[in-house]
Scaffold this active site. Structure first.
Site, PDB file in Angstrom:
ATOM      1  N   HIS A 140       0.434  -1.482   0.369  1.00 15.59           N
ATOM      2  CA  HIS A 140       0.110  -0.030  -0.011  1.00 15.59           C
ATOM      3  C   HIS A 140       0.660   1.361   0.084  1.00 15.59           C
ATOM      4  O   HIS A 140       0.606   2.312   0.486  1.00 15.59           O
ATOM      5  CB  HIS A 140      -1.184  -0.030   1.508  1.00 15.59           C
ATOM      6  CG  HIS A 140      -1.965  -0.653   1.469  1.00 15.59           C
ATOM      7  ND1 HIS A 140      -2.804  -1.243   2.344  1.00 15.59           N
ATOM      8  CD2 HIS A 140      -1.762  -1.990  -0.111  1.00 15.59           C
ATOM      9  CE1 HIS A 140      -3.236  -2.563   1.473  1.00 15.59           C
ATOM     10  NE2 HIS A 140      -3.253  -2.810   0.381  1.00 15.59           N
TER      11      HIS A 140
ATOM     12  N   CYS B 267       8.329  20.660 -10.688  1.00 10.76           N
ATOM     13  CA  CYS B 267       7.246  21.580 -11.969  1.00 10.76           C
ATOM     14  C   CYS B 267       6.152  22.284 -11.543  1.00 10.76           C
ATOM     15  O   CYS B 267       5.539  23.083 -11.449  1.00 10.76           O
ATOM     16  CB  CYS B 267       6.593  19.867 -12.667  1.00 10.76           C
ATOM     17  SG  CYS B 267       4.513  19.153 -11.177  1.00 10.76           S
TER      18      CYS B 267
ATOM     19  N   SER C 144      -6.675  -7.536   9.774  1.00  9.63           N
ATOM     20  CA  SER C 144      -8.090  -7.894   9.822  1.00  9.63           C
ATOM     21  C   SER C 144      -7.931  -8.888   8.799  1.00  9.63           C
ATOM     22  O   SER C 144      -9.945  -9.316   8.674  1.00  9.63           O
ATOM     23  CB  SER C 144      -9.153  -6.934  10.543  1.00  9.63           C
ATOM     24  OG  SER C 144      -9.116  -6.239   8.562  1.00  9.63           O
TER      25      SER C 144
ATOM     26  N   CYS D 163       5.206  20.382  -5.764  1.00  9.12           N
ATOM     27  CA  CYS D 163       6.720  19.452  -6.386  1.00  9.12           C
ATOM     28  C   CYS D 163       8.140  20.772  -7.150  1.00  9.12           C
ATOM     29  O   CYS D 163       8.082  21.481  -7.082  1.00  9.12           O
ATOM     30  CB  CYS D 163       6.562  18.816  -7.358  1.00  9.12           C
ATOM     31  SG  CYS D 163       7.435  17.329  -8.936  1.00  9.12           S
TER      32      CYS D 163
HETATM   33  P1  OAD Z   1      -7.068  -3.421  10.696  1.00  8.91           P
HETATM   34  O1  OAD Z   1      -7.318  -2.195  11.049  1.00  8.91           O
HETATM   35  O2  OAD Z   1      -8.455  -3.747   9.884  1.00  8.91           O
HETATM   36  O3  OAD Z   1      -6.844  -4.656  11.848  1.00  8.91           O
HETATM   37  C1  OAD Z   1      -5.961  -4.843  12.218  1.00  8.91           C
HETATM   38  C2  OAD Z   1      -6.282  -6.601  12.222  1.00  8.91           C
HETATM   39  O4  OAD Z   1      -4.797  -5.975  14.292  1.00  8.91           O
HETATM   40  C3  OAD Z   1      -6.984  -6.201  13.632  1.00  8.91           C
HETATM   41  O5  OAD Z   1      -7.976  -7.652  13.443  1.00  8.91           O
HETATM   42  C4  OAD Z   1      -6.577  -6.591  15.842  1.00  8.91           C
HETATM   43  O6  OAD Z   1      -7.360  -7.589  15.938  1.00  8.91           O
HETATM   44  C5  OAD Z   1      -5.289  -6.335  14.909  1.00  8.91           C
HETATM   45  N1  OAD Z   1      -4.868  -6.527  16.270  1.00  8.91           N
HETATM   46  C6  OAD Z   1      -4.723  -5.449  17.251  1.00  8.91           C
HETATM   47  N2  OAD Z   1      -3.484  -5.227  17.841  1.00  8.91           N
HETATM   48  C7  OAD Z   1      -2.937  -6.171  17.449  1.00  8.91           C
HETATM   49  C8  OAD Z   1      -1.616  -6.381  18.324  1.00  8.91           C
HETATM   50  N3  OAD Z   1      -1.189  -5.503  19.741  1.00  8.91           N
HETATM   51  N4  OAD Z   1      -0.540  -7.527  18.012  1.00  8.91           N
HETATM   52  C9  OAD Z   1      -1.359  -8.135  16.654  1.00  8.91           C
HETATM   53  N5  OAD Z   1      -2.561  -7.515  16.130  1.00  8.91           N
HETATM   54  C10 OAD Z   1      -3.359  -7.067  16.355  1.00  8.91           C
HETATM   55  O7  OAD Z   1      -5.861  -3.234   9.976  1.00  8.91           O
HETATM   56  P2  OAD Z   1      -5.009  -3.839   8.525  1.00  8.91           P
HETATM   57  O8  OAD Z   1      -5.806  -5.347   8.594  1.00  8.91           O
HETATM   58  O9  OAD Z   1      -3.815  -3.670   8.478  1.00  8.91           O
HETATM   59  O10 OAD Z   1      -5.462   0.007   3.419  1.00  8.91           O
HETATM   60  O11 OAD Z   1      -6.251  -3.115   7.307  1.00  8.91           O
HETATM   61  C11 OAD Z   1      -5.550  -2.947   5.957  1.00  8.91           C
HETATM   62  C12 OAD Z   1      -5.781  -1.833   5.292  1.00  8.91           C
HETATM   63  O12 OAD Z   1      -6.874  -0.737   5.160  1.00  8.91           O
HETATM   64  C13 OAD Z   1      -4.682  -1.130   5.476  1.00  8.91           C
HETATM   65  O13 OAD Z   1      -2.841  -1.212   4.702  1.00  8.91           O
HETATM   66  C14 OAD Z   1      -5.434  -0.319   4.877  1.00  8.91           C
HETATM   67  C15 OAD Z   1      -6.670   0.096   5.376  1.00  8.91           C
HETATM   68  O14 OAD Z   1      -7.557   0.921   5.146  1.00  8.91           O
HETATM   69  C16 OAD Z   1      -4.774   1.397   3.356  1.00  8.91           C
HETATM   70  O15 OAD Z   1      -4.316   2.370   3.290  1.00  8.91           O
HETATM   71  C17 OAD Z   1      -4.884   1.316   1.632  1.00  8.91           C
HETATM   72 ZN    ZN Z   2       6.303  17.482 -10.010  1.00 11.78          ZN
END
Ligand code: OAD
Ligand code: ZN
Length: 247
Positions: free
Chosen positions: A121, A152, A191, A149
């Site tokens: 990402h 440009c 998640s 920038c």
């Molecule tokens: P989420 O916020 O959806 O999920 C975070 C996960 O981490 C949950 O399942 C929690 O239970 C778990 N969690 C919390 N504390 C923890 C700990 N100490 N140790 C281990 N696990 C823990 O985050 P992501 O799955 O990363 O996208 O979300 C995916 C994407 O959604 C991100 O990359 C972002 C967001 O929109 C973009 O920015 C494009």
């Molecule tokens: Zn530029």
């Protein structure tokens, strides 16, 4: 089987595997003080992502979007990797894992010393021009102007993937290749709700990889996992690392 035995088993699986890959999400950085996205304290419970994390929002109001990113960037600049990031970096150095595939944009895997990182990402500490190909690294606190920038003069945006945007096809293809090669995937702190990223561990599993999950909560990946540790990332990785050192 009690959890001690599960930790021993996880270490044995890692020792036995030839191509272990870590797949991480925001949960691995939670213990560094960076909020996750979903859940009651998550970023997306405080602000509608459609207002700050879409190309349309940026087009409509770049100042507003930058205000939100500036706060995150300035905080992340002062955030340190935790034991979980560090153990993954150490395991890469010892050739225990081959890659970290991450959905995180916080740069903490790199700061911890990991080198073979696939950033699905993007990276929040990098900005790119919306007009030309110019990119810049952010190394110091941003002030309250919208970055321009130096080539440009157009406005710059965070070099992260927003909702409605495609992931870099080369990075994505590489991640799927690595997933298909892997025989063990450690799925840590995600998640697994955001696609296509969430399809990566499933692709690994379909191609014969075993899955070890570390997440305090159950997720859709839990069904595929050989072992699901309902623990925080640092606790679980420290335990597995200790067991590994005994083998
Ligand atoms: P989420 O916020 O959806 O999920 C975070 C996960 O981490 C949950 O399942 C929690 O239970 C778990 N969690 C919390 N504390 C923890 C700990 N100490 N140790 C281990 N696990 C823990 O985050 P992501 O799955 O990363 O996208 O979300 C995916 C994407 O959604 C991100 O990359 C972002 C967001 O929109 C973009 O920015 C494009
Ligand atoms: Zn530029």
């Amino acid at each position: 089987m009690n959890s001690e035995e599960h930790y021993r088993l996880a270490a044995k699986l890692i020792r036995k595997s030839n191509y272990t890959v870590a797949f991480t999400g925001s949960g691995i950085s939670a213990e560094s003080g960076i909020p996750t996205f979903r859940g009651s304290n998550g970023l997306w419970s405080k602000i509608d992502p459609m207002k700050v994390a879409t190309p349309e929002a940026f087009h409509r109001d770049p100042y507003f979007v930058w205000e939100w990113y500036r706060l995150r960037i300035n905080k992340i600049l002062h955030t340190k990797p935790n034991q979980a990031h560090k153990i993954l970096a150490k395991w890469e150095e010892k050739d225990i894992i081959k890659y970290v595939i991450t959905q995180n944009v916080d740069n903490l895997h790199r700061e911890a010393g990991s080198k073979k990182i696939i950033e699905l990402h993007g990276n929040i500490l990098r900005i790119r021009c919306i007009n030309c190909t110019h990119k810049e690294e952010i190394t110091k606190k941003l002030d309250s102007t919208v970055p321009r920038c130096s080539v440009c003069g157009s406005i710059m945006r965070p070099d992260v993937v927003w909702f409605g945007e495609a992931l870099d096809p080369i990075i994505l293809a590489n991640a799927f290749d690595i997933a298909r090669k892997s025989d063990l995937m450690l799925v840590i702190g995600t998640s697994a709700q955001v696609y296509p990223a969430a399809a990566i561990p499933i692709e690994a599993w379909r191609n014969g990889a075993k899955i070890i999950e570390i997440n305090p909560e159950e997720t859709s990946i839990s069904n595929y996992a050989e072992i699901s540790f309902r623990d925080k990332a640092t606790y679980a990785l420290i335990k597995i690392d200790k067991e590994l050192s005994k083998l």
